[in-house]
Design a protein around this motif. Structure first.
Motif, mmCIF file in Angstrom:
data_model
loop_
_atom_site.group_PDB
_atom_site.id
_atom_site.type_symbol
_atom_site.label_atom_id
_atom_site.label_comp_id
_atom_site.label_asym_id
_atom_site.label_seq_id
_atom_site.Cartn_x
_atom_site.Cartn_y
_atom_site.Cartn_z
ATOM 1 N N PHE A 20 -2.104 -9.781 -12.654
ATOM 2 C CA PHE A 20 -3.420 -9.170 -12.865
ATOM 3 C C PHE A 20 -4.422 -9.704 -11.853
ATOM 4 N N GLY A 23 -3.837 -8.073 -8.618
ATOM 5 C CA GLY A 23 -4.282 -6.682 -8.729
ATOM 6 C C GLY A 23 -5.788 -6.575 -8.636
ATOM 7 N N ALA A 24 -6.470 -7.499 -9.315
ATOM 8 C CA ALA A 24 -7.943 -7.484 -9.291
ATOM 9 C C ALA A 24 -8.461 -7.772 -7.887
ATOM 10 N N ILE A 26 -6.889 -7.089 -5.053
ATOM 11 C CA ILE A 26 -6.641 -5.891 -4.225
ATOM 12 C C ILE A 26 -7.689 -4.828 -4.553
ATOM 13 N N LEU A 27 -7.949 -4.648 -5.855
ATOM 14 C CA LEU A 27 -8.934 -3.638 -6.279
ATOM 15 C C LEU A 27 -10.316 -3.996 -5.742
ATOM 16 N N LYS A 30 -10.718 -3.221 -2.187
ATOM 17 C CA LYS A 30 -10.863 -1.796 -1.844
ATOM 18 C C LYS A 30 -12.339 -1.436 -1.774
ATOM 19 N N TRP A 39 -3.669 -7.138 0.932
ATOM 20 C CA TRP A 39 -2.705 -6.041 0.760
ATOM 21 C C TRP A 39 -1.272 -6.505 0.942
ATOM 22 N N LEU A 42 0.648 -6.944 -2.279
ATOM 23 C CA LEU A 42 0.954 -5.818 -3.176
ATOM 24 C C LEU A 42 2.372 -5.924 -3.720
ATOM 25 N N HIS A 45 2.375 -8.374 -6.422
ATOM 26 C CA HIS A 45 1.726 -7.788 -7.604
ATOM 27 C C HIS A 45 2.733 -6.971 -8.402
ATOM 28 N N ILE A 46 3.498 -6.126 -7.711
ATOM 29 C CA ILE A 46 4.469 -5.250 -8.379
ATOM 30 C C ILE A 46 5.615 -6.067 -8.991
ATOM 31 N N LEU A 49 4.422 -8.056 -12.118
ATOM 32 C CA LEU A 49 4.093 -7.303 -13.333
ATOM 33 C C LEU A 49 5.271 -6.484 -13.863
ATOM 34 N N LEU A 50 6.029 -5.835 -12.977
ATOM 35 C CA LEU A 50 7.126 -5.007 -13.488
ATOM 36 C C LEU A 50 8.307 -5.852 -13.958
ATOM 37 N N PHE A 53 6.677 -9.828 -15.717
ATOM 38 C CA PHE A 53 6.052 -9.691 -17.051
ATOM 39 C C PHE A 53 6.862 -8.757 -17.956
ATOM 40 N N ILE A 54 6.972 -7.486 -17.583
ATOM 41 C CA ILE A 54 7.545 -6.498 -18.518
ATOM 42 C C ILE A 54 9.027 -6.780 -18.803
HETATM 43 C C1 HEM Z 1 1.350 -4.333 -16.256
HETATM 44 C C2 HEM Z 1 0.368 -3.914 -15.488
HETATM 45 C C3 HEM Z 1 0.523 -3.378 -14.069
HETATM 46 C C4 HEM Z 1 1.604 -2.898 -13.415
HETATM 47 C C5 HEM Z 1 3.034 -2.742 -13.950
HETATM 48 C C6 HEM Z 1 1.164 -2.542 -12.059
HETATM 49 C C7 HEM Z 1 2.008 -1.988 -11.097
HETATM 50 C C8 HEM Z 1 1.552 -1.508 -9.878
HETATM 51 C C9 HEM Z 1 2.368 -0.738 -8.960
HETATM 52 C C10 HEM Z 1 3.833 -0.348 -9.177
HETATM 53 C C11 HEM Z 1 1.595 -0.458 -7.870
HETATM 54 C C12 HEM Z 1 2.006 0.316 -6.595
HETATM 55 C C13 HEM Z 1 1.581 1.752 -6.802
HETATM 56 C C14 HEM Z 1 1.892 2.586 -5.586
HETATM 57 O O1 HEM Z 1 2.399 2.070 -4.587
HETATM 58 O O2 HEM Z 1 1.620 3.763 -5.638
HETATM 59 C C15 HEM Z 1 0.292 -1.037 -8.119
HETATM 60 C C16 HEM Z 1 -0.748 -0.941 -7.241
HETATM 61 C C17 HEM Z 1 -1.970 -1.488 -7.506
HETATM 62 N N1 HEM Z 1 -2.363 -2.170 -8.643
HETATM 63 FE FE1 HEM Z 1 -1.254 -2.550 -10.239
HETATM 64 N N2 HEM Z 1 -0.158 -2.834 -11.899
HETATM 65 C C18 HEM Z 1 -0.597 -3.335 -13.113
HETATM 66 C C19 HEM Z 1 -1.860 -3.777 -13.418
HETATM 67 C C20 HEM Z 1 -2.880 -3.815 -12.496
HETATM 68 C C21 HEM Z 1 -4.190 -4.360 -12.764
HETATM 69 C C22 HEM Z 1 -4.613 -4.986 -14.103
HETATM 70 C C23 HEM Z 1 -4.939 -4.191 -11.631
HETATM 71 C C24 HEM Z 1 -6.363 -4.577 -11.338
HETATM 72 C C25 HEM Z 1 -7.083 -5.385 -12.037
HETATM 73 C C26 HEM Z 1 -4.079 -3.545 -10.657
HETATM 74 C C27 HEM Z 1 -4.480 -3.211 -9.381
HETATM 75 C C28 HEM Z 1 -3.687 -2.514 -8.479
HETATM 76 C C29 HEM Z 1 -4.165 -2.036 -7.174
HETATM 77 C C30 HEM Z 1 -5.570 -2.202 -6.621
HETATM 78 C C31 HEM Z 1 -3.097 -1.393 -6.565
HETATM 79 C C32 HEM Z 1 -3.066 -0.723 -5.175
HETATM 80 C C33 HEM Z 1 -3.367 0.760 -5.411
HETATM 81 C C34 HEM Z 1 -3.396 1.481 -4.070
HETATM 82 O O3 HEM Z 1 -2.353 1.537 -3.403
HETATM 83 O O4 HEM Z 1 -4.453 1.970 -3.700
HETATM 84 N N3 HEM Z 1 -2.832 -3.332 -11.210
HETATM 85 N N4 HEM Z 1 0.307 -1.675 -9.352
#
Ligand code: HEM
Length: 135
Positions: A20, A23-24, A26-27, A30, A39, A42, A45-46, A49-50, A53-54
């Motif tokens: 998380f 992810g935060a 990266i967000l 943006k 970046w 990323l 991050h995947i 979480l996948l 965590f899961i």
């Molecule tokens: C269990 C929870 C989560 C999972 C399984 C997850 C999974 C993913 C996956 C698979 C991608 C790649 C998507 C792609 O390439 O199209 C991604 C991208 C991203 N995730 Fe997560 N995510 C989770 C939670 C979060 C949270 C909580 C945040 C922010 C606080 C976050 C922020 C982002 C951002 C900013 C990207 C990049 C999106 C982009 O390419 O523009 N994610 N996430």
């Protein structure tokens, strides 16, 4: 709860926090471009979480709650799940750092570890999948 489930679930929650946070970041980046290299995290991050965590949370709870083996009333050869625990986490970290290491097949080696982890886990759990009574 068995110790191995405690460890699997503790690790999965740690990955939730780390995933998380990344992810935060990266967000946030943006909106305000302050940390350009974020970046490259990323993949991490995947993975965190996948799989971290899961999948790991699922493994921890399944190992705990699936019925015991009918003949021995235990959880079978738990060394297989312990091996799965080590292989899964090794695979997660290898795949997470792969974008930073210019060695070919490093991502593949991480995926092999993760796949082997799932096979070990299923091998340990399989005898515990059975129907109660007649139905
Ligand atoms: C269990 C929870 C989560 C999972 C399984 C997850 C999974 C993913 C996956 C698979 C991608 C790649 C998507 C792609 O390439 O199209 C991604 C991208 C991203 N995730 Fe997560 N995510 C989770 C939670 C979060 C949270 C909580 C945040 C922010 C606080 C976050 C922020 C982002 C951002 C900013 C990207 C990049 C999106 C982009 O390419 O523009 N994610 N996430």
């Amino acid at each position: 709860m068995p110790t191995l489930s405690v460890r699997l679930i503790q690790c999965s929650l740690a990955y939730l926090v780390l995933g998380f946070t990344i992810g935060a970041l990266i967000l946030f980046n943006k909106a305000i471009h302050v940390i350009p290299f974020v970046w490259t995290l990323l993949q991490m991050h995947i993975e965190f979480l996948l799989l971290g965590f899961i999948l790991q949370l699922t493994m921890g709870v399944a190992f705990w709650i699936f019925p015991r083996i009918q003949t021995t009333s235990d959880r079978g050869d738990v060394r297989k799940t312990a091996t799965a625990f080590v292989l899964l986490n090794a695979g997660i970290w290898i795949c997470s750092i792969a974008p930073f290491i210019p060695i070919s097949y490093i991502l593949l080696s991480g995926r092999v570890c993760q796949t082997a982890a799932v096979i070990f886990f299923i091998h340990n759990l399989w005898p515990r999948v059975y129907a109660f009574g007649k139905y």
